[in-house]
Design an enzyme around this catalytic site. Sequence first.
Site, PDB file in Angstrom:
ATOM      1  N   GLU A  27     -39.564  14.388 -25.425  1.00 21.75           N
ATOM      2  CA  GLU A  27     -38.742  14.600 -26.709  1.00 21.75           C
ATOM      3  C   GLU A  27     -37.785  13.515 -26.949  1.00 21.75           C
ATOM      4  OE1 GLU A  27     -38.307  18.884 -27.623  1.00 21.75           O
ATOM      5  OE2 GLU A  27     -35.838  18.157 -27.949  1.00 21.75           O
ATOM      6  N   TYR A  59     -35.726  17.616 -35.306  1.00 24.52           N
ATOM      7  CA  TYR A  59     -35.388  17.855 -36.727  1.00 24.52           C
ATOM      8  C   TYR A  59     -34.057  18.752 -36.532  1.00 24.52           C
ATOM      9  CZ  TYR A  59     -36.584  19.009 -41.623  1.00 24.52           C
ATOM     10  OH  TYR A  59     -36.534  19.122 -43.053  1.00 24.52           O
ATOM     11  N   GLN A 189     -38.204  26.369 -23.571  1.00 22.76           N
ATOM     12  CA  GLN A 189     -36.724  25.748 -23.557  1.00 22.76           C
ATOM     13  C   GLN A 189     -36.535  25.238 -22.075  1.00 22.76           C
ATOM     14  OE1 GLN A 189     -34.152  24.113 -24.335  1.00 22.76           O
ATOM     15  NE2 GLN A 189     -33.519  25.546 -25.886  1.00 22.76           N
TER      16      GLN A 189
END
Length: 310
Positions: A27, A59, A189
């Site tokens: 990421e 984003y 997460q």
Amino acid sequence: MSPAQTALGPVARAGVGGQPRPGVSFEFSPPKTAEAEENLWAAIRRLESLAPTFVSVTYGAGGSTRDRTHRTVLRMLKETTLKPAAHLTCVEATRGEVDEVIRDYWASGIRHIVALRGDPPGQIGGVYTPRADGYRNATELTAGIKAIGDFEVSVGLYPHVHPESSGIDHDIDVLKAKIDAGATRAITQFFFDVDGFLRFMDRVRKAGVAIPISPGIMPVTNYAGLKKMSGPIGIELPGWLGNLFEGLDKDPETRRLIAASVASEMCARLAEEGFGDFHFYTLNRADLTYAICRILGVRETPPEPKEAAA
């Protein structure tokens, strides 16, 4: 596993080899400055050689990085061998505005979206209030994405219990709803309690969830920043982690070594527990993620040989 190997730790056992190559994904965040963009692309180029399953680009809340995210994803698509996935959130946008972004991605050749509810602008972990004219949550957003194009859709998953949830059973029900809406993968997460994560995953799998689930790994070097980040989103940090970083505020090199050690041991143990996919929150840096991937057996993919001249 031989008696000699069982005496080794998980990292050393990983070095013995013999395990299948895991899938990895990375990421990144869209850069804010020219210098940040240069650093980002240096990280992308180094990690590209590891042939990840996909890479994702975040984003910002309320679409605050919409244009930068779009530019970064399109550049990846055009200039690299990577398969980019664009993050998309519901916050501070109408359905029409979100649908426009989805259609733009499809028209540009993007076929993978990470669908997230998102946090209120400037309020990570703050109270979320959906717009009456927007998508209310990631389940609705996933369904909206699939209605527009046959995207691969990844969704988020908390590694223990979501801070707004009534419990694990509710979280599993939400994940199942996302899958029914079209989600094809879940990404957790970040976390540091491996035992707690394994117990959580046992319940998820026993509930019949069969899609790939990638543990989210954050090889972080700044413990103070980690505490600030994890508190609002309900990620508990074990006491042993704080002890490792104690007194190292002015010693970044030692912090980096500790970060690599902690994340490597987590990944090596998870690999032994049968996890075959890992998602790395790179923080736009390549070095730690690259080292951990090597421990997992992920090596650079050599370039294909050029055809001989006629």
